[in-house]
Design an enzyme around this catalytic site. Structure first.
Site, PDB file in Angstrom:
ATOM      1  N   GLY A  10       1.137   5.239   9.498  1.00  0.00           N
ATOM      2  CA  GLY A  10      -0.108   4.881   8.829  1.00  0.00           C
ATOM      3  C   GLY A  10      -0.996   6.091   8.551  1.00  0.00           C
ATOM      4  O   GLY A  10      -1.683   6.142   7.531  1.00  0.00           O
ATOM      5  N   ASN A  11      -0.945   7.085   9.431  1.00  0.00           N
ATOM      6  CA  ASN A  11      -1.813   8.261   9.259  1.00  0.00           C
ATOM      7  C   ASN A  11      -1.427   9.086   8.031  1.00  0.00           C
ATOM      8  O   ASN A  11      -2.187   9.933   7.582  1.00  0.00           O
ATOM      9  CB  ASN A  11      -1.775   9.144  10.515  1.00  0.00           C
ATOM     10  CG  ASN A  11      -0.390   9.683  10.773  1.00  0.00           C
ATOM     11  OD1 ASN A  11       0.568   8.923  10.894  1.00  0.00           O
ATOM     12  ND2 ASN A  11      -0.260  10.978  10.826  1.00  0.00           N
ATOM     13  N   LYS A 120       1.874  -9.492  16.222  1.00  0.00           N
ATOM     14  CA  LYS A 120       1.410  -8.414  15.343  1.00  0.00           C
ATOM     15  C   LYS A 120       0.128  -8.851  14.608  1.00  0.00           C
ATOM     16  O   LYS A 120       0.182  -9.724  13.736  1.00  0.00           O
ATOM     17  CB  LYS A 120       2.543  -8.100  14.367  1.00  0.00           C
ATOM     18  CG  LYS A 120       2.172  -7.174  13.259  1.00  0.00           C
ATOM     19  CD  LYS A 120       2.707  -5.783  13.500  1.00  0.00           C
ATOM     20  CE  LYS A 120       2.206  -4.843  12.443  1.00  0.00           C
ATOM     21  NZ  LYS A 120       1.998  -3.504  12.866  1.00  0.00           N
ATOM     22  N   LYS A 204       8.132  -0.991  11.114  1.00  0.00           N
ATOM     23  CA  LYS A 204       8.727   0.019  10.228  1.00  0.00           C
ATOM     24  C   LYS A 204       9.602   1.019  10.977  1.00  0.00           C
ATOM     25  O   LYS A 204      10.537   1.581  10.404  1.00  0.00           O
ATOM     26  CB  LYS A 204       7.651   0.718   9.385  1.00  0.00           C
ATOM     27  CG  LYS A 204       6.755   1.691  10.126  1.00  0.00           C
ATOM     28  CD  LYS A 204       7.064   3.125   9.819  1.00  0.00           C
ATOM     29  CE  LYS A 204       6.141   4.099  10.506  1.00  0.00           C
ATOM     30  NZ  LYS A 204       5.657   3.874  11.855  1.00  0.00           N
ATOM     31  N   LYS A 266       8.790   3.399  18.429  1.00  0.00           N
ATOM     32  CA  LYS A 266       9.398   4.631  17.910  1.00  0.00           C
ATOM     33  C   LYS A 266      10.507   5.109  18.843  1.00  0.00           C
ATOM     34  O   LYS A 266      11.595   5.463  18.402  1.00  0.00           O
ATOM     35  CB  LYS A 266       8.348   5.746  17.769  1.00  0.00           C
ATOM     36  CG  LYS A 266       7.294   5.425  16.736  1.00  0.00           C
ATOM     37  CD  LYS A 266       6.318   6.584  16.569  1.00  0.00           C
ATOM     38  CE  LYS A 266       4.996   6.122  16.035  1.00  0.00           C
ATOM     39  NZ  LYS A 266       5.052   5.191  14.928  1.00  0.00           N
TER      40      LYS A 266
HETATM   41  P1  ADP Z   1       2.217   5.253  13.216  1.00  0.00           P
HETATM   42  O1  ADP Z   1       1.144   4.776  12.291  1.00  0.00           O
HETATM   43  O2  ADP Z   1       2.762   6.593  12.849  1.00  0.00           O
HETATM   44  O3  ADP Z   1       3.286   4.220  13.461  1.00  0.00           O
HETATM   45  P2  ADP Z   1       1.102   4.670  15.834  1.00  0.00           P
HETATM   46  O4  ADP Z   1      -0.361   4.804  16.025  1.00  0.00           O
HETATM   47  O5  ADP Z   1       1.686   3.309  15.744  1.00  0.00           O
HETATM   48  O6  ADP Z   1       1.490   5.571  14.585  1.00  0.00           O
HETATM   49  O7  ADP Z   1       1.869   5.432  17.029  1.00  0.00           O
HETATM   50  C1  ADP Z   1       1.614   6.788  17.342  1.00  0.00           C
HETATM   51  C2  ADP Z   1       0.572   6.890  18.451  1.00  0.00           C
HETATM   52  O8  ADP Z   1       1.130   6.508  19.702  1.00  0.00           O
HETATM   53  C3  ADP Z   1       0.087   8.287  18.741  1.00  0.00           C
HETATM   54  O9  ADP Z   1      -0.868   8.696  17.806  1.00  0.00           O
HETATM   55  C4  ADP Z   1      -0.476   8.143  20.153  1.00  0.00           C
HETATM   56  O10 ADP Z   1      -1.866   7.859  20.108  1.00  0.00           O
HETATM   57  C5  ADP Z   1       0.228   6.914  20.713  1.00  0.00           C
HETATM   58  N1  ADP Z   1       0.984   7.092  21.960  1.00  0.00           N
HETATM   59  C6  ADP Z   1       1.101   6.122  22.899  1.00  0.00           C
HETATM   60  N2  ADP Z   1       1.864   6.526  23.909  1.00  0.00           N
HETATM   61  C7  ADP Z   1       2.257   7.794  23.636  1.00  0.00           C
HETATM   62  C8  ADP Z   1       3.087   8.742  24.311  1.00  0.00           C
HETATM   63  N3  ADP Z   1       3.671   8.472  25.486  1.00  0.00           N
HETATM   64  N4  ADP Z   1       3.279   9.949  23.718  1.00  0.00           N
HETATM   65  C9  ADP Z   1       2.695  10.240  22.534  1.00  0.00           C
HETATM   66  N5  ADP Z   1       1.905   9.385  21.849  1.00  0.00           N
HETATM   67  C10 ADP Z   1       1.682   8.154  22.385  1.00  0.00           C
HETATM   68 MG    MG Z   2       2.912   2.272  14.335  1.00  0.00          MG
END
Ligand code: ADP
Ligand code: MG
Length: 302
Positions: A10-11, A120, A204, A266
């Protein structure tokens, strides 16, 4: 020549049309970097804020537009911005390649237990009172979302196949850059031999891993807001990880290091890709994509 599936978080997209048009330029740079260094590329992306916006605007009209149609619309809208940005970046570097968006359908199991427990949250925020009224009137499920208000909660089933996998592969073989699996793809199920849409949002990260597996990609790279997967994320003993084995990833997952809904899908997607025969999976920051594929940034799963 290796094939890379790049998943954009999303970023990489921002929250509105203007922001998105600006932000896809950065994503396009990273993607064209991969292309310029000889990789075939499939781009997948999220659609959380965009699908919420589309649903809200659609529902402001007379009809209630089903979520599944809104997902299909978001793939066209976001795909249009990404394919345009990639084309502009290719032209700026004098690279001649075709770029195409395939608004793809992701096959889910209608009996996936995820349909019994919608997890969700999407779309507009309501008060508790409004949410309860909508639930009573429509039978939709609403949930409280992290102290920000009540939102429609939908199921997030696992992807089991991608209907357009062969056409994606053909375009790649023809040297095109393909954008597919937007927002996890439009969820469909097999209704006695015919595909039928179903209201849900496929994660995704899982959809990208499924695409990577189905087209026989060498590498899955999930680009997000952090440079590394970490242990004890943001705590005093925070530790960034440069690489992870499948066994360690599972151990750390069981210890609760990865937040559900953000880092956990992820990590699970990367582990799944490796377990299903993938060579390499990487979680990295968008702006460090090139370093990550060279092993100089990000967290690599092997
Ligand atoms: P995207 O939109 O890329 O799917 P998300 O916000 O869903 O991003 O997931 C990424 C986020 O997960 C990071 O920005 C961080 O804040 C968070 N996060 C949670 N646990 C962890 C971890 N163990 N290591 C790194 N990031 C983490
Ligand atoms: Mg995400």
């Amino acid at each position: 020549m290796s094939t890379v599936v790049v998943a954009l978080g999303g970023n990489a997209l921002g929250n509105n049309v203007k922001e998105q048009l600006e932000m896809v330029k950065q994503a396009a740079k990273s993607i064209v970097d991969f292309v310029a260094s000889g990789h075939k590329v499939v781009v997948a992306h999220g659609n959380g804020p965009q699908v919420g916006m589309i649903k809200l605007l659609m529902d402001a009209g007379k009809d209630d537009m089903p979520l599944v149609e809104c997902i299909a619309m978001s793939q066209g809208y976001i795909g249009y911005h990404i394919q345009q940005a990639i084309r502009n970046e290719l032209a700026a570097r004098g690279i001649n390649k075709e770029v195409a968006t395939i608004p793809s359908q992701t096959v889910v199991d209608k009996n996936d237990p995820a349909f019994l427990k919608p997890t969700k949250p999407i779309g507009a925020y309501s008060t508790e009172e409004e949410a309860k009224q909508i639930m009573a009137e429509t039978g939709k499920h609403y949930m409280e979302d992290a102290g920000r208000g009540w939102r429609w909660a939908v199921a997030s089933p696992k992807p089991i196949d991608i209907v357009e996998k062969h056409v994606v592969k053909k375009l790649l073989d023809d040297d095109a850059i393909v954008i597919a699996c937007g927002g996890g793809g439009t969820p469909v199920y097999d209704d006695s031999g015919a595909w039928k849409g179903i209201d849900a949002v496929v994660d995704k990260d899982f959809a990208s891993a499924k695409m990577a597996e189905l087209i026989g990609a060498d590498t899955l790279i999930i680009l997000t807001a952090v440079e590394h997967v970490a242990l004890n994320y943001t705590k005093p003993d925070h530790k960034d990880l440069g690489s992870l084995t499948v066994a360690d990833a599972k151990k750390y997952e069981a210890e609760g290091h990865f937040a559900p809904g953000s880092m956990l899908p992820k990590v699970q997607a990367c582990v799944g890709f490796i377990e299903n025969g993938g060579k390499k999976a990487i979680i990295a920051a968008l702006e460090k994509a090139q370093d990550a594929i060279a092993g100089k940034s990000g967290t690599t799963f092997q």
